[in-house]
Design a protein around this motif. Structure first.
Motif, PDB file in Angstrom:
ATOM      1  N   LYS A 332      22.836  44.351  36.049  1.00  0.00           N
ATOM      2  CA  LYS A 332      23.922  45.275  35.737  1.00  0.00           C
ATOM      3  C   LYS A 332      24.437  46.008  36.972  1.00  0.00           C
ATOM      4  CE  LYS A 332      20.695  48.988  34.492  1.00  0.00           C
ATOM      5  NZ  LYS A 332      20.290  49.925  33.418  1.00  0.00           N
ATOM      6  N   ASP A 333      23.617  46.133  38.018  1.00  0.00           N
ATOM      7  CA  ASP A 333      24.049  46.840  39.216  1.00  0.00           C
ATOM      8  C   ASP A 333      25.172  46.118  39.945  1.00  0.00           C
ATOM      9  OD1 ASP A 333      22.107  48.718  38.719  1.00  0.00           O
ATOM     10  OD2 ASP A 333      20.634  47.827  40.077  1.00  0.00           O
ATOM     11  N   PHE A 334      25.400  44.848  39.602  1.00  0.00           N
ATOM     12  CA  PHE A 334      26.385  44.050  40.328  1.00  0.00           C
ATOM     13  C   PHE A 334      27.730  43.968  39.613  1.00  0.00           C
ATOM     14  CE2 PHE A 334      22.366  42.927  42.080  1.00  0.00           C
ATOM     15  CZ  PHE A 334      22.609  42.578  43.391  1.00  0.00           C
ATOM     16  N   SER A 335      27.880  44.634  38.490  1.00  0.00           N
ATOM     17  CA  SER A 335      29.143  44.577  37.743  1.00  0.00           C
ATOM     18  C   SER A 335      30.293  45.198  38.547  1.00  0.00           C
ATOM     19  CB  SER A 335      29.005  45.282  36.397  1.00  0.00           C
ATOM     20  OG  SER A 335      28.659  46.651  36.586  1.00  0.00           O
ATOM     21  N   GLY A 336      29.969  46.102  39.461  1.00  0.00           N
ATOM     22  CA  GLY A 336      31.001  46.739  40.268  1.00  0.00           C
ATOM     23  C   GLY A 336      31.614  45.814  41.302  1.00  0.00           C
ATOM     24  N   GLY A 337      31.145  44.586  41.365  1.00  0.00           N
ATOM     25  CA  GLY A 337      31.698  43.648  42.332  1.00  0.00           C
ATOM     26  C   GLY A 337      32.905  42.879  41.847  1.00  0.00           C
ATOM     27  N   TYR A 338      33.356  43.124  40.584  1.00  0.00           N
ATOM     28  CA  TYR A 338      34.447  42.303  40.032  1.00  0.00           C
ATOM     29  C   TYR A 338      35.738  42.436  40.845  1.00  0.00           C
ATOM     30  CZ  TYR A 338      38.096  40.530  36.991  1.00  0.00           C
ATOM     31  OH  TYR A 338      39.166  39.832  36.499  1.00  0.00           O
ATOM     32  N   TRP A 339      36.249  43.663  40.976  1.00  0.00           N
ATOM     33  CA  TRP A 339      37.529  43.833  41.671  1.00  0.00           C
ATOM     34  C   TRP A 339      37.446  43.506  43.151  1.00  0.00           C
ATOM     35  CZ3 TRP A 339      41.801  43.336  39.385  1.00  0.00           C
ATOM     36  CH2 TRP A 339      41.969  43.760  38.069  1.00  0.00           C
ATOM     37  N   PRO A 340      36.373  43.884  43.846  1.00  0.00           N
ATOM     38  CA  PRO A 340      36.263  43.424  45.237  1.00  0.00           C
ATOM     39  C   PRO A 340      36.318  41.911  45.372  1.00  0.00           C
ATOM     40  CG  PRO A 340      34.713  45.194  44.852  1.00  0.00           C
ATOM     41  CD  PRO A 340      35.307  44.858  43.520  1.00  0.00           C
ATOM     42  N   LEU A 341      35.681  41.190  44.426  1.00  0.00           N
ATOM     43  CA  LEU A 341      35.674  39.728  44.492  1.00  0.00           C
ATOM     44  C   LEU A 341      37.070  39.159  44.261  1.00  0.00           C
ATOM     45  CD1 LEU A 341      34.293  37.007  44.675  1.00  0.00           C
ATOM     46  CD2 LEU A 341      33.576  37.273  42.288  1.00  0.00           C
ATOM     47  N   VAL A 342      37.770  39.669  43.266  1.00  0.00           N
ATOM     48  CA  VAL A 342      39.125  39.187  42.980  1.00  0.00           C
ATOM     49  C   VAL A 342      40.043  39.456  44.182  1.00  0.00           C
ATOM     50  CG1 VAL A 342      41.154  39.501  41.517  1.00  0.00           C
ATOM     51  CG2 VAL A 342      38.875  39.433  40.488  1.00  0.00           C
ATOM     52  N   ILE A 343      39.905  40.634  44.786  1.00  0.00           N
ATOM     53  CA  ILE A 343      40.724  40.965  45.952  1.00  0.00           C
ATOM     54  C   ILE A 343      40.408  40.021  47.114  1.00  0.00           C
ATOM     55  CG2 ILE A 343      41.157  42.736  47.694  1.00  0.00           C
ATOM     56  CD1 ILE A 343      40.661  44.821  45.459  1.00  0.00           C
ATOM     57  N   LEU A 344      39.120  39.737  47.319  1.00  0.00           N
ATOM     58  CA  LEU A 344      38.724  38.838  48.402  1.00  0.00           C
ATOM     59  C   LEU A 344      39.366  37.463  48.262  1.00  0.00           C
ATOM     60  CD1 LEU A 344      34.885  39.496  48.910  1.00  0.00           C
ATOM     61  CD2 LEU A 344      36.737  40.027  50.498  1.00  0.00           C
ATOM     62  N   CYS A 345      39.467  36.988  47.029  1.00  0.00           N
ATOM     63  CA  CYS A 345      39.977  35.637  46.811  1.00  0.00           C
ATOM     64  C   CYS A 345      41.441  35.479  47.201  1.00  0.00           C
ATOM     65  CB  CYS A 345      39.762  35.220  45.352  1.00  0.00           C
ATOM     66  SG  CYS A 345      38.039  34.871  44.970  1.00  0.00           S
ATOM     67  N   ILE A 346      42.153  36.590  47.314  1.00  0.00           N
ATOM     68  CA  ILE A 346      43.536  36.508  47.784  1.00  0.00           C
ATOM     69  C   ILE A 346      43.591  35.901  49.178  1.00  0.00           C
ATOM     70  CG2 ILE A 346      45.581  37.875  48.385  1.00  0.00           C
ATOM     71  CD1 ILE A 346      44.719  39.885  46.239  1.00  0.00           C
ATOM     72  N   SER A 347      42.554  36.154  49.983  1.00  0.00           N
ATOM     73  CA  SER A 347      42.554  35.621  51.350  1.00  0.00           C
ATOM     74  C   SER A 347      42.431  34.107  51.373  1.00  0.00           C
ATOM     75  CB  SER A 347      41.429  36.260  52.172  1.00  0.00           C
ATOM     76  OG  SER A 347      40.177  36.029  51.592  1.00  0.00           O
ATOM     77  N   LEU A 348      41.942  33.492  50.285  1.00  0.00           N
ATOM     78  CA  LEU A 348      41.939  32.025  50.187  1.00  0.00           C
ATOM     79  C   LEU A 348      43.361  31.483  50.249  1.00  0.00           C
ATOM     80  CD1 LEU A 348      39.342  31.199  47.367  1.00  0.00           C
ATOM     81  CD2 LEU A 348      39.154  30.627  49.794  1.00  0.00           C
ATOM     82  N   VAL A 349      44.247  32.131  49.492  1.00  0.00           N
ATOM     83  CA  VAL A 349      45.653  31.707  49.475  1.00  0.00           C
ATOM     84  C   VAL A 349      46.297  31.959  50.829  1.00  0.00           C
ATOM     85  CG1 VAL A 349      47.863  31.976  48.310  1.00  0.00           C
ATOM     86  CG2 VAL A 349      45.733  32.214  47.003  1.00  0.00           C
ATOM     87  N   VAL A 350      45.984  33.122  51.424  1.00  0.00           N
ATOM     88  CA  VAL A 350      46.543  33.456  52.737  1.00  0.00           C
ATOM     89  C   VAL A 350      46.125  32.416  53.773  1.00  0.00           C
ATOM     90  CG1 VAL A 350      46.477  35.143  54.614  1.00  0.00           C
ATOM     91  CG2 VAL A 350      46.641  35.924  52.244  1.00  0.00           C
TER      92      VAL A 350
END
Length: 438
Positions: A332-350
């Motif tokens: 449960k301590d890792f649930s806060g990683g959702y938005w950081p992960l989604v934001i990071l994936c934008i750099s894949l497209v970049v």
């Protein structure tokens, strides 16, 4: 079979193999978090990041250009030149590579608490870094010889299995507080055995290449001319997040480092698909550049960018949907990683949309032209981390990474277009398709 069909099939196979292996490593990291807690996972991720960064430094960047020169020498039928390149690369790992590892170990305590922890594990970290650097040399040469599966098998198949074995061993044998250290020792020793086998395969491939009696003498100065800037380029691209984790260790707690480290590992899993596309098409690009076939080079760049960008968009959507379930595996301590992960994936497209600028600049004998852009990206990362991380925490770390990616990628694209006159981004192929539709 056409180029795009070959790209799709080979890239899909490479991606499937790499995602399976990396997925196994991912589950092993989840087991570390479940068995020993997020603090221990944070320490493990910092150790692995240190190993990766050392592995890039030890051969002085020769492994980063192995594919380039292997493809060039193979196209010329110059086996002697490529063998000389390989022996120099291996030799640099012994000296000054081992000296670099020793000096880094003497200075690591300046990183504070994180440095003290790494100092305690420096022997297995150094051994693993040496094995990884040899792997990078082998993989670069084999990919350039159009043997990508041979090049990647040690890291994509055996390394994940060895990590699982090391995890089981450390869980069964290690004293409390020594789990990560024992895990790294077992992994380092067994991984070096596998790398020994891969090295034998690489040497066999090299010995089979013909010797061109008319070839020029090996040009060591040219090798270093390309290799040295590619140390920085590789650190700022393929190992960007390893360097970022060490920077963030000064701003985030070990628990937060563990969460962000997991997010970056998921991101790296996704980026394997992008890497596979360029790994498959890179030897062909180098052949076209060597033969000055600009039409063929442009077509290959366009097809690779189109496929890579499309794949990046699909992977970003998949991660956005599936990441809550994936993160829950760690606890449960890792649930806060959702938005950081989604934001990071934008750099894949970049990354995919701006194209392989550093590769094309190197093909035009201008590798150093990339360095100002790389410096801009790294400077943006540090500044954004200082400003955003204290305010926004993990989200700030993710935004800093994306802004750094964008700044560096934009400048590389602009530099490549100014120096070579070639637009290596997705734009030309998109314009061509729009013209056809109208």
């Amino acid at each position: 079979m056409g180029l795009r069909q070959q790209l799709a099939s080979k890239s899909a196979i490479l991606f499937a193999v790499r995602i399976t292996g990396a997925g196994t490593i991912f589950l092993a990291q989840a087991a570390i978090a479940r068995l020993w807690g997020s603090v221990q996972l944070g320490e493990y991720l910092i150790a692995i990041a240190t190993i990766n960064l050392l592995a890039i430094m030890l051969p002085l960047g020769m492994q980063t250009v192995g594919s380039y020169f292997a493809a060039e020498y193979a196209a010329k039928g110059d086996g002697k030149g490529l063998r000389a390149f390989a022996w120099l690369s291996y030799g640099l790992i012994l000296f000054p590579g081992l000296l670099i590892a020793y000096l880094a170990g003497q200075l690591i305590h300046f990183l504070g608490v994180t440095g003290e922890h790494l100092e305690h594990m420096w022997w297995p970290i150094s051994i693993m870094a040496v094995g990884s650097s040899v792997f990078f040399v082998n993989a670069g040469i084999l990919v350039g010889l159009k043997r990508p599966f041979m090049g990647f098998f040690a890291d994509t198949i055996f390394r994940p299995l060895l990590i699982v074995a090391a995890l089981i061993t450390s869980y069964a044998m290690a004293a409390p507080g020594e789990n990560i250290r024992v895990l790294l020792w077992v992994l380092a020793i067994t991984y070096c055995v596998v790398i020994g086998v891969q090295t034998a395969i690489t040497l066999r491939q090299l010995s089979a290449l013909p010797t061109n009696d008319n070839a020029t003498a090996p040009d060591w100065r040219r090798w270093f001319y390309f290799a040295l800037p590619w140390i920085i380029i590789t650190l700022s691209t393929d190992f960007f997040f390893d360097a970022d984790l060490l920077v963030l260790a000064n701003f985030l707690s070990k628990e937060q480092i563990a969460v962000f480290g997991v997010c970056t590992r998921i991101f790296v899993l996704a980026s394997y698909g992008i890497t596979a596309v360029y790994a498959v098409t890179m030897p062909g690009m180098m052949e076209d550049a060597t033969k000055n076939d600009m039409d063929g080079l442009g077509a290959k760049i366009g097809d690779a960018n189109l496929m890579a960008t499309g794949l990046a968009v699909v992977l970003t959507l998949v991660i956005a949907i599936a990441s809550p379930l994936v993160l829950s595996i760690f606890g449960k301590d890792f649930s806060g990683g959702y938005w950081p992960l989604v934001i990071l994936c934008i750099s894949l497209v970049v990354r995919s949309a701006f194209g392989p600028g550093p590769l094309i600049l190197s093909a035009r004998n201008r590798p150093y032209a990339t360095l100002p852009a790389v410096g801009t990206g790294l400077a943006a990362l540090i500044v954004c981390n200082i400003v955003l991380v204290p305010m926004l925490g993990l989200v700030g770390a993710a935004l800093s990474a994306v802004l750094s990616y964008f700044a560096g990628s934009f400048m590389v694209w602009r530099t490549t277009k100014r120096v070579t006159g070639t637009d290596v981004s997705l734009l030309p192929v998109m314009q061509k398709y729009l013209v056809r539709r109208t």
